[in-house]
Scaffold this motif. Sequence first.
Motif, PDB file in Angstrom:
ATOM      1  N   ARG A   1       0.838  -1.205   0.000  1.00 26.42           N
ATOM      2  CA  ARG A   1       0.000   0.000   0.000  1.00 26.42           C
ATOM      3  C   ARG A   1       0.866   1.244   0.000  1.00 26.42           C
ATOM      4  O   ARG A   1       1.849   1.312   0.713  1.00 26.42           O
ATOM      5  CB  ARG A   1      -0.861   0.008   1.255  1.00 26.42           C
ATOM      6  CG  ARG A   1      -2.053  -0.826   1.038  1.00 26.42           C
ATOM      7  CD  ARG A   1      -3.120  -0.508   2.021  1.00 26.42           C
ATOM      8  NE  ARG A   1      -4.207  -1.405   1.720  1.00 26.42           N
ATOM      9  CZ  ARG A   1      -5.234  -1.586   2.511  1.00 26.42           C
ATOM     10  NH1 ARG A   1      -5.308  -0.951   3.634  1.00 26.42           N
ATOM     11  NH2 ARG A   1      -6.185  -2.401   2.160  1.00 26.42           N
ATOM     12  N   LEU A   2       0.453   2.248  -0.760  1.00 20.17           N
ATOM     13  CA  LEU A   2       1.215   3.488  -0.770  1.00 20.17           C
ATOM     14  C   LEU A   2       0.769   4.340   0.416  1.00 20.17           C
ATOM     15  O   LEU A   2      -0.412   4.456   0.685  1.00 20.17           O
ATOM     16  CB  LEU A   2       0.943   4.270  -2.057  1.00 20.17           C
ATOM     17  CG  LEU A   2       1.327   3.622  -3.385  1.00 20.17           C
ATOM     18  CD1 LEU A   2       1.143   4.619  -4.514  1.00 20.17           C
ATOM     19  CD2 LEU A   2       2.768   3.170  -3.349  1.00 20.17           C
ATOM     20  N   ASN A   3       1.738   4.943   1.103  1.00 18.15           N
ATOM     21  CA  ASN A   3       1.343   5.879   2.151  1.00 18.15           C
ATOM     22  C   ASN A   3       1.235   7.285   1.554  1.00 18.15           C
ATOM     23  O   ASN A   3       1.544   7.493   0.382  1.00 18.15           O
ATOM     24  CB  ASN A   3       2.313   5.817   3.336  1.00 18.15           C
ATOM     25  CG  ASN A   3       3.717   6.194   2.901  1.00 18.15           C
ATOM     26  OD1 ASN A   3       3.880   7.015   2.005  1.00 18.15           O
ATOM     27  ND2 ASN A   3       4.709   5.587   3.535  1.00 18.15           N
ATOM     28  N   GLU A   4       0.810   8.235   2.368  1.00 15.25           N
ATOM     29  CA  GLU A   4       0.564   9.599   1.850  1.00 15.25           C
ATOM     30  C   GLU A   4       1.803  10.178   1.162  1.00 15.25           C
ATOM     31  O   GLU A   4       1.708  10.796   0.113  1.00 15.25           O
ATOM     32  CB  GLU A   4       0.113  10.525   2.991  1.00 15.25           C
ATOM     33  CG  GLU A   4      -1.359  10.390   3.332  1.00 15.25           C
ATOM     34  CD  GLU A   4      -2.308  10.593   2.160  1.00 15.25           C
ATOM     35  OE1 GLU A   4      -2.123  11.565   1.417  1.00 15.25           O
ATOM     36  OE2 GLU A   4      -3.229   9.767   1.977  1.00 15.25           O
ATOM     37  N   ASP A   5       2.995   9.975   1.778  1.00 15.99           N
ATOM     38  CA  ASP A   5       4.231  10.533   1.193  1.00 15.99           C
ATOM     39  C   ASP A   5       4.482   9.947  -0.178  1.00 15.99           C
ATOM     40  O   ASP A   5       4.878  10.647  -1.111  1.00 15.99           O
ATOM     41  CB  ASP A   5       5.430  10.203   2.093  1.00 15.99           C
ATOM     42  CG  ASP A   5       5.392  11.049   3.349  1.00 15.99           C
ATOM     43  OD1 ASP A   5       4.578  11.991   3.371  1.00 15.99           O
ATOM     44  OD2 ASP A   5       6.157  10.750   4.279  1.00 15.99           O
ATOM     45  N   GLN A   6       4.241   8.625  -0.263  1.00 15.41           N
ATOM     46  CA  GLN A   6       4.483   7.974  -1.562  1.00 15.41           C
ATOM     47  C   GLN A   6       3.506   8.491  -2.615  1.00 15.41           C
ATOM     48  O   GLN A   6       3.847   8.600  -3.780  1.00 15.41           O
ATOM     49  CB  GLN A   6       4.360   6.459  -1.413  1.00 15.41           C
ATOM     50  CG  GLN A   6       5.537   5.866  -0.669  1.00 15.41           C
ATOM     51  CD  GLN A   6       5.260   4.435  -0.265  1.00 15.41           C
ATOM     52  OE1 GLN A   6       4.186   4.103   0.241  1.00 15.41           O
ATOM     53  NE2 GLN A   6       6.226   3.571  -0.496  1.00 15.41           N
ATOM     54  N   ILE A   7       2.296   8.809  -2.174  1.00 20.78           N
ATOM     55  CA  ILE A   7       1.305   9.338  -3.121  1.00 20.78           C
ATOM     56  C   ILE A   7       1.748  10.715  -3.617  1.00 20.78           C
ATOM     57  O   ILE A   7       1.707  11.002  -4.817  1.00 20.78           O
ATOM     58  CB  ILE A   7      -0.100   9.395  -2.475  1.00 20.78           C
ATOM     59  CG1 ILE A   7      -0.624   7.964  -2.311  1.00 20.78           C
ATOM     60  CG2 ILE A   7      -1.067  10.232  -3.315  1.00 20.78           C
ATOM     61  CD1 ILE A   7      -1.977   7.831  -1.679  1.00 20.78           C
ATOM     62  N   ILE A   8       2.246  11.539  -2.703  1.00 20.26           N
ATOM     63  CA  ILE A   8       2.706  12.877  -3.107  1.00 20.26           C
ATOM     64  C   ILE A   8       3.864  12.748  -4.093  1.00 20.26           C
ATOM     65  O   ILE A   8       3.938  13.420  -5.120  1.00 20.26           O
ATOM     66  CB  ILE A   8       3.120  13.702  -1.851  1.00 20.26           C
ATOM     67  CG1 ILE A   8       1.848  14.020  -1.057  1.00 20.26           C
ATOM     68  CG2 ILE A   8       3.868  14.973  -2.234  1.00 20.26           C
ATOM     69  CD1 ILE A   8       2.087  14.552   0.326  1.00 20.26           C
TER      70      ILE A   8
END
Length: 564
Positions: free
Chosen positions: A479-486
């Motif tokens: 799962r991607l976390n918020e930082d990875q999404i940014i």
Amino acid sequence: MAFIGIDLGTTNSLAAVWHGDDVSLIPNGLGEFLTPSVVSVTNDQTVLVGRTAKERLVSHPSATTARFKRLMGTSSTVTLNGKEFTPEELSALVLRQLKADAERFLGEPVTEAIISVPAYFNDNQRNATRVAAKLAGLKVERLINEPTAAAIAYGVREESDEMNFIVVDLGGGTFDVSVMEKFDDLLEVQASAGDSELGGEDFTQALVEHILQQNALSWQVLSLQERGRMYRQVDGVKAVLSEKESAEFVFTVNEREYTGQVTQAELASVWGSLLKRLTLPVERALRDASLTHSDISHVFMVGGATRMPQVQQLMTRILRRFPACHINPDHVVAMGAAIQAALKQKNKALGDVVLTDVMPFSLGVGCSNEDGQGGYLDDVHSIIIQRNTTIPVSRASHYVTLRDYQDTIHFTVYQGEHRLAQQNIKLGELSVSVPKARAGEEQVEVRFTYDINGLLEVNAKVLSTGVTETVVIQNSENRLNEDQIIEALARLSELKIPPAEQAANKALMARGERLFIEHLGQVRKTIGDEIQLFEQALATQDARVAEKAAREFDAFLNKFETVL
Ligand code: AMP
């Protein structure tokens, strides 16, 4: 601000919107409803999506990718023209294109969507779809199961309060069957089954091989380009045979022309084994739902390949009921998603119990069984939780030592339906120490507890000592976390998108390049000359010159693609 429905498909994607009192399909920049789910990256880092990208599968294979929906929820990546993409990012690029096309069509921003996913998608795959939407700038409060969307489009909401129905979805590469129940306003998936290795493409390939055999040729002797061209032509022959008793073909191998005819009557034997494979998932889904054909009040068809009369006849025979196929099977899922979006806006959404409320796959451990002749059969998949069991669930099985004085038992946890453990997906492993004793004397209870969030806890308890080992398997390792999404958003924003007004010419040029590669000799040279002429016309930047050249170039290319 508009709220649309999206069918994010393996082969093609499509968006639709509720407009006035009906559903409108949203055309893309080429004026077509279906946008191939294909992404290509050019040397100057421009990203192409849809038909233009699909043409480049032949001319620029290392810069182009398709069928990435199959990778959703996994940690695989795809490299295009030296740049690495996750499956979420590739799906986001398709969604971004659909969003842009919808905004142009509707003349207003599109901020929210309902996106469809296969009923069998697990939590990981659903989450990957949500991430893709986020990367495309779309708010997605909920996903809808594809069979539910199809049922809504077919008007199930207006039917009686209680009924069972079945949705048969045969796409390009996959076959999915969902047995569903309507109870008041709730649409529930009761069981799903399918064959992820069976789709319309296999029917085309079987027909290709049949035609080649009739002409004393084989797939192996064809060059890569001849294979691509032959496949496309036979796909057209197959579509003609959905309408007519016979279809003619002409193809060229090694500069020799072959002509002939295929009749519907021949297809029964050409497709015999494929048709047989379609029956198994239907029977399995009914069995898992503890229903028979007489409990089913409707059969709905989805996916381009359900247009084949042989498939419709087969379903009529097995389910003893004519399938409803009056809605275009390519459009039905997006239409249902758009209706659901409109209902949701009015706070009247139809309930859709997602299949993550049911285990989509069986879970078990790999172990050895006695073979009845004094030996052992290794690698048997011993199932602890059967597929389609309602979750949360906790189930246990007992295992005994197999050898005298064995001091540990090792368990490997697998997900899947195959009889042999290693043919399934390995989820994790654990070992327990057992007191040394004679074979069969020590017993271990293995308990699987699967919760609503896709968390699987495995306990192995030695009954004589009470010693317990536990392993927790989280269904979300990638799962991607918020930082990875940014970070992913920043990476995607570096890619350029071609202006919409260039879409048609870009698609035409990509088609020319594909046909250039598919042909040899004089034909190739003529296509090359025409490509150059078209390029020169575009370079004048004179709209009238470019339009005329495009019309002529299109007519010229059509000569090389006709199916007789
Ligand atoms: P989908 O993934 O739903 O777009 O389905 C694609 C599959 O549908 C491909 O294998 C096509 O060959 C097949 N298909 C599309 N149109 C027809 C048709 N008229 N007759 C038979 N098969 C078709």
